[in-house]
Design a protein around this motif. Structure first.
Motif, PDB file in Angstrom:
ATOM      1  N   MET A   1       0.835  -1.174   0.000  1.00  0.00           N
ATOM      2  CA  MET A   1       0.000   0.000   0.000  1.00  0.00           C
ATOM      3  C   MET A   1       0.884   1.244   0.000  1.00  0.00           C
ATOM      4  SD  MET A   1      -3.242   0.441   2.264  1.00  0.00           S
ATOM      5  CE  MET A   1      -4.089   1.907   2.513  1.00  0.00           C
ATOM      6  N   PHE A   2       0.500   2.242  -0.766  1.00  0.00           N
ATOM      7  CA  PHE A   2       1.249   3.485  -0.872  1.00  0.00           C
ATOM      8  C   PHE A   2       0.528   4.589  -0.104  1.00  0.00           C
ATOM      9  CE2 PHE A   2       2.149   1.040  -4.692  1.00  0.00           C
ATOM     10  CZ  PHE A   2       3.529   1.097  -4.745  1.00  0.00           C
ATOM     11  N   ASP A   3       1.285   5.465   0.532  1.00  0.00           N
ATOM     12  CA  ASP A   3       0.700   6.577   1.283  1.00  0.00           C
ATOM     13  C   ASP A   3       0.997   7.920   0.626  1.00  0.00           C
ATOM     14  OD1 ASP A   3      -0.687   7.566   3.687  1.00  0.00           O
ATOM     15  OD2 ASP A   3       1.265   8.481   4.092  1.00  0.00           O
ATOM     16  N   ALA A   4       2.220   8.079   0.123  1.00  0.00           N
ATOM     17  CA  ALA A   4       2.619   9.345  -0.491  1.00  0.00           C
ATOM     18  C   ALA A   4       3.832   9.098  -1.373  1.00  0.00           C
ATOM     19  CB  ALA A   4       2.951  10.379   0.579  1.00  0.00           C
ATOM     20  N   VAL A   5       4.110  10.072  -2.230  1.00  0.00           N
ATOM     21  CA  VAL A   5       5.304  10.021  -3.069  1.00  0.00           C
ATOM     22  C   VAL A   5       5.893  11.430  -3.137  1.00  0.00           C
ATOM     23  CG1 VAL A   5       4.075  10.377  -5.267  1.00  0.00           C
ATOM     24  CG2 VAL A   5       6.289   9.216  -5.259  1.00  0.00           C
ATOM     25  N   SER A   6       7.211  11.487  -3.108  1.00  0.00           N
ATOM     26  CA  SER A   6       7.883  12.775  -3.307  1.00  0.00           C
ATOM     27  C   SER A   6       9.033  12.560  -4.266  1.00  0.00           C
ATOM     28  CB  SER A   6       8.385  13.353  -1.982  1.00  0.00           C
ATOM     29  OG  SER A   6       9.394  12.543  -1.439  1.00  0.00           O
ATOM     30  N   GLY A   7       9.319  13.577  -5.031  1.00  0.00           N
ATOM     31  CA  GLY A   7      10.398  13.493  -6.003  1.00  0.00           C
ATOM     32  C   GLY A   7      10.271  14.593  -7.035  1.00  0.00           C
ATOM     33  N   ARG A   8      11.007  14.435  -8.123  1.00  0.00           N
ATOM     34  CA  ARG A   8      11.016  15.435  -9.196  1.00  0.00           C
ATOM     35  C   ARG A   8       9.878  15.160 -10.168  1.00  0.00           C
ATOM     36  NH1 ARG A   8      12.731  15.572 -14.334  1.00  0.00           N
ATOM     37  NH2 ARG A   8      13.492  13.440 -14.197  1.00  0.00           N
ATOM     38  N   LEU A   9       9.156  16.209 -10.513  1.00  0.00           N
ATOM     39  CA  LEU A   9       8.074  16.080 -11.483  1.00  0.00           C
ATOM     40  C   LEU A   9       8.686  15.956 -12.874  1.00  0.00           C
ATOM     41  CD1 LEU A   9       5.007  16.076 -11.889  1.00  0.00           C
ATOM     42  CD2 LEU A   9       5.158  18.539 -12.237  1.00  0.00           C
ATOM     43  N   VAL A  18       4.020  12.247 -13.886  1.00  0.00           N
ATOM     44  CA  VAL A  18       5.038  11.226 -13.656  1.00  0.00           C
ATOM     45  C   VAL A  18       6.046  11.824 -12.678  1.00  0.00           C
ATOM     46  CG1 VAL A  18       6.849   9.811 -14.694  1.00  0.00           C
ATOM     47  CG2 VAL A  18       4.714  10.223 -15.945  1.00  0.00           C
ATOM     48  N   VAL A  19       6.249  11.127 -11.554  1.00  0.00           N
ATOM     49  CA  VAL A  19       7.161  11.583 -10.512  1.00  0.00           C
ATOM     50  C   VAL A  19       8.358  10.638 -10.476  1.00  0.00           C
ATOM     51  CG1 VAL A  19       7.423  12.056  -8.046  1.00  0.00           C
ATOM     52  CG2 VAL A  19       5.231  12.501  -9.174  1.00  0.00           C
ATOM     53  N   GLU A  20       9.561  11.205 -10.562  1.00  0.00           N
ATOM     54  CA  GLU A  20      10.794  10.416 -10.514  1.00  0.00           C
ATOM     55  C   GLU A  20      11.359  10.499  -9.105  1.00  0.00           C
ATOM     56  OE1 GLU A  20      14.880   9.658 -10.160  1.00  0.00           O
ATOM     57  OE2 GLU A  20      14.322  11.752 -10.409  1.00  0.00           O
ATOM     58  N   THR A  21      11.574   9.341  -8.516  1.00  0.00           N
ATOM     59  CA  THR A  21      12.173   9.278  -7.189  1.00  0.00           C
ATOM     60  C   THR A  21      13.077   8.052  -7.106  1.00  0.00           C
ATOM     61  OG1 THR A  21      11.729   9.235  -4.813  1.00  0.00           O
ATOM     62  CG2 THR A  21      10.146   8.120  -6.198  1.00  0.00           C
ATOM     63  N   GLY A  22      14.317   8.271  -6.777  1.00  0.00           N
ATOM     64  CA  GLY A  22      15.259   7.164  -6.628  1.00  0.00           C
ATOM     65  C   GLY A  22      15.458   6.352  -7.889  1.00  0.00           C
ATOM     66  N   GLY A  23      15.360   6.971  -9.048  1.00  0.00           N
ATOM     67  CA  GLY A  23      15.548   6.266 -10.306  1.00  0.00           C
ATOM     68  C   GLY A  23      14.315   5.536 -10.808  1.00  0.00           C
ATOM     69  N   LEU A  24      13.211   5.603 -10.072  1.00  0.00           N
ATOM     70  CA  LEU A  24      11.952   5.002 -10.505  1.00  0.00           C
ATOM     71  C   LEU A  24      10.979   6.102 -10.903  1.00  0.00           C
ATOM     72  CD1 LEU A  24      11.488   2.327  -7.709  1.00  0.00           C
ATOM     73  CD2 LEU A  24      12.293   1.955 -10.031  1.00  0.00           C
ATOM     74  N   THR A  34      -4.892  19.615  -8.935  1.00  0.00           N
ATOM     75  CA  THR A  34      -3.557  19.217  -8.488  1.00  0.00           C
ATOM     76  C   THR A  34      -2.547  19.412  -9.604  1.00  0.00           C
ATOM     77  OG1 THR A  34      -4.378  17.650  -6.850  1.00  0.00           O
ATOM     78  CG2 THR A  34      -2.158  17.284  -7.664  1.00  0.00           C
ATOM     79  N   SER A  35      -2.865  18.984 -10.802  1.00  0.00           N
ATOM     80  CA  SER A  35      -1.959  19.119 -11.936  1.00  0.00           C
ATOM     81  C   SER A  35      -1.574  20.579 -12.170  1.00  0.00           C
ATOM     82  CB  SER A  35      -2.607  18.544 -13.198  1.00  0.00           C
ATOM     83  OG  SER A  35      -1.780  18.722 -14.313  1.00  0.00           O
ATOM     84  N   GLU A  36      -2.541  21.465 -12.104  1.00  0.00           N
ATOM     85  CA  GLU A  36      -2.275  22.889 -12.348  1.00  0.00           C
ATOM     86  C   GLU A  36      -1.418  23.521 -11.265  1.00  0.00           C
ATOM     87  OE1 GLU A  36      -6.238  24.366 -12.731  1.00  0.00           O
ATOM     88  OE2 GLU A  36      -6.435  23.657 -14.802  1.00  0.00           O
ATOM     89  N   SER A  37      -1.371  22.922 -10.078  1.00  0.00           N
ATOM     90  CA  SER A  37      -0.581  23.496  -8.991  1.00  0.00           C
ATOM     91  C   SER A  37       0.877  23.041  -9.014  1.00  0.00           C
ATOM     92  CB  SER A  37      -1.203  23.132  -7.640  1.00  0.00           C
ATOM     93  OG  SER A  37      -1.018  21.757  -7.347  1.00  0.00           O
ATOM     94  N   LEU A  38       1.235  22.151  -9.925  1.00  0.00           N
ATOM     95  CA  LEU A  38       2.586  21.594  -9.982  1.00  0.00           C
ATOM     96  C   LEU A  38       3.380  22.195 -11.130  1.00  0.00           C
ATOM     97  CD1 LEU A  38       1.622  17.846  -9.471  1.00  0.00           C
ATOM     98  CD2 LEU A  38       2.355  19.475  -7.722  1.00  0.00           C
ATOM     99  N   GLU A  39       4.690  22.335 -10.916  1.00  0.00           N
ATOM    100  CA  GLU A  39       5.590  22.851 -11.942  1.00  0.00           C
ATOM    101  C   GLU A  39       6.570  21.757 -12.367  1.00  0.00           C
ATOM    102  OE1 GLU A  39       5.533  25.835 -13.410  1.00  0.00           O
ATOM    103  OE2 GLU A  39       3.776  26.407 -12.221  1.00  0.00           O
ATOM    104  N   ALA A  40       6.743  21.585 -13.668  1.00  0.00           N
ATOM    105  CA  ALA A  40       7.666  20.576 -14.196  1.00  0.00           C
ATOM    106  C   ALA A  40       9.083  20.839 -13.720  1.00  0.00           C
ATOM    107  CB  ALA A  40       7.609  20.562 -15.720  1.00  0.00           C
ATOM    108  N   GLU A  41       9.821  19.773 -13.505  1.00  0.00           N
ATOM    109  CA  GLU A  41      11.221  19.790 -13.079  1.00  0.00           C
ATOM    110  C   GLU A  41      11.416  20.261 -11.643  1.00  0.00           C
ATOM    111  OE1 GLU A  41      13.697  18.476 -14.960  1.00  0.00           O
ATOM    112  OE2 GLU A  41      12.177  18.000 -16.442  1.00  0.00           O
ATOM    113  N   GLU A  42      10.355  20.434 -10.866  1.00  0.00           N
ATOM    114  CA  GLU A  42      10.480  20.818  -9.460  1.00  0.00           C
ATOM    115  C   GLU A  42      10.175  19.618  -8.570  1.00  0.00           C
ATOM    116  OE1 GLU A  42       8.310  24.259  -8.312  1.00  0.00           O
ATOM    117  OE2 GLU A  42       9.380  25.564  -9.696  1.00  0.00           O
ATOM    118  N   ASP A  43      10.587  19.711  -7.309  1.00  0.00           N
ATOM    119  CA  ASP A  43      10.266  18.669  -6.347  1.00  0.00           C
ATOM    120  C   ASP A  43       8.796  18.789  -5.951  1.00  0.00           C
ATOM    121  OD1 ASP A  43      12.816  17.586  -6.323  1.00  0.00           O
ATOM    122  OD2 ASP A  43      13.468  18.830  -4.653  1.00  0.00           O
TER     123      ASP A  43
END
Length: 67
Positions: A1-9, A18-24, A34-43
């Motif tokens: 089960m997943f609770d949250a994800v953090s990484g580079r957009l 698509v969120v990149e974290t730890g090479g995945l 939610t999509s509109e509140s996010l910026e590409a290439e940011e955490d």
């Protein structure tokens, strides 16, 4: 089960990111708010709800827990 994800957009579309974290790279379905509140290439940090079916795990992401 997943609770949250953090990484580079890595990619942002109106209802999918698509969120990149730890090479995945995780595909996460998101509402347009939610999509509109996010910026590409940011955490980013997304709260997750996962749906597990016979042959697939689908991740739904939200900017806030309330969302």
């Amino acid at each position: 089960m997943f609770d949250a994800v953090s990484g580079r957009l890595a990619r942002r579309e109106p209802t999918r990111v698509v969120v990149e974290t730890g090479g995945l790279f995780y595909e996460v379905l998101v509402p347009t708010t939610t999509s509109e509140s996010l910026e590409a290439e940011e955490d980013v940090f997304l709260f997750l709800h996962d749906v597990i079916q016979n042959d697939r795990i689908t991740l739904y992401g939200f900017a806030t827990e309330r969302e």
